[in-house]
Enzyme design. Structure first.
Site, PDB file in Angstrom:
ATOM      1  N   CYS A  33       0.686  -1.375   0.048  1.00 50.37           N
ATOM      2  CA  CYS A  33       0.103  -0.002  -0.087  1.00 50.37           C
ATOM      3  C   CYS A  33       0.774   1.191   0.062  1.00 50.37           C
ATOM      4  O   CYS A  33       0.358   2.418  -0.262  1.00 50.37           O
ATOM      5  CB  CYS A  33      -1.090  -0.031   1.400  1.00 50.37           C
ATOM      6  SG  CYS A  33       0.259   0.098   2.846  1.00 50.37           S
ATOM      7  N   ASP A  35       2.239   2.413   2.490  1.00 50.45           N
ATOM      8  CA  ASP A  35       2.377   2.984   3.874  1.00 50.45           C
ATOM      9  C   ASP A  35       3.810   3.058   4.586  1.00 50.45           C
ATOM     10  O   ASP A  35       4.567   2.081   4.142  1.00 50.45           O
ATOM     11  CB  ASP A  35       1.401   2.739   4.906  1.00 50.45           C
ATOM     12  CG  ASP A  35       0.045   2.947   4.434  1.00 50.45           C
ATOM     13  OD1 ASP A  35      -0.139   4.016   3.784  1.00 50.45           O
ATOM     14  OD2 ASP A  35      -0.896   2.349   4.710  1.00 50.45           O
ATOM     15  N   CYS A  58      -2.847   2.856   7.856  1.00 57.76           N
ATOM     16  CA  CYS A  58      -4.335   2.616   8.194  1.00 57.76           C
ATOM     17  C   CYS A  58      -4.568   1.954   9.678  1.00 57.76           C
ATOM     18  O   CYS A  58      -3.659   1.995  10.245  1.00 57.76           O
ATOM     19  CB  CYS A  58      -4.825   1.475   7.391  1.00 57.76           C
ATOM     20  SG  CYS A  58      -4.180  -0.134   7.593  1.00 57.76           S
ATOM     21  N   CYS A 102      -0.671  -5.361   6.689  1.00 60.71           N
ATOM     22  CA  CYS A 102      -0.659  -4.243   7.463  1.00 60.71           C
ATOM     23  C   CYS A 102       0.244  -4.623   8.635  1.00 60.71           C
ATOM     24  O   CYS A 102       1.195  -3.988   9.090  1.00 60.71           O
ATOM     25  CB  CYS A 102      -1.789  -3.460   7.965  1.00 60.71           C
ATOM     26  SG  CYS A 102      -2.896  -3.198   6.503  1.00 60.71           S
TER      27      CYS A 102
HETATM   28 FE1  FES Z   1      -1.314   0.304   4.327  1.00 62.52          FE
HETATM   29 FE2  FES Z   1      -2.620  -1.058   6.175  1.00 62.52          FE
HETATM   30  S1  FES Z   1      -2.983  -0.479   4.258  1.00 62.52           S
HETATM   31  S2  FES Z   1      -0.739  -0.424   6.359  1.00 62.52           S
END
Ligand code: FES
Length: 125
Positions: A33, A35, A58, A102
């Site tokens: 994602c 992140d 998230c 995640c």
């Molecule tokens: Fe990116 Fe959860 S969607 S860490």
């Protein structure tokens, strides 16, 4: 989609922030994602005495970071390395399947921070 425990931890996460002059620091990105998470550790005599995290991610990333940092505080670095994302998810009583990726962030960030600590130790020796 999240269970109550996850939402509770997300609403009141523990160990948010950055430790100044940390003994170990790990930054990881989630390839799924994009992140990012940073974990800093304070380590005395190979025991993790404090852990903090910063996550641009998230709900699941924040809840797992909070729980994983709680789990490593008070443990030796060897014990902390044995903590898996599956154990963190279990502690949170489960995550939706599409959110399991995640939970890998916290495990990886802790590993990196411990590697960083060990490298720094090596340099000092
Ligand atoms: Fe990116 Fe959860 S969607 S860490």
């Amino acid at each position: 989609m999240y269970n109550e425990k996850v939402l509770k931890v997300f609403a009141n996460p523990h160990n948010v922030g950055v430790i100044e002059n940390a003994d170990g620091e790990g930054v990881v990105g989630n390839p799924t994602c994009g992140d990012i998470m940073k974990i800093t550790l304070k380590i005395e005599n190979d025991v993790i005495v404090d852990a903090k995290f910063q996550t641009f991610g998230c709900t699941a990333a924040i809840a797992t970071s909070s729980t994983a940092t709680d789990m490593v505080i008070g443990k030796t670095v060897d014990e902390a390395l044995k903590i898996t994302n599956a154990q963190v998810v279990e502690e949170l009583e489960g995550l939706p399947p599409q959110k399991l990726h995640c939970s890998v962030l916290a495990e990886e960030a802790i590993r990196k921070a411990i590697e960083d600590y060990r490298q720094k130790q090596g340099k000092q020796a």
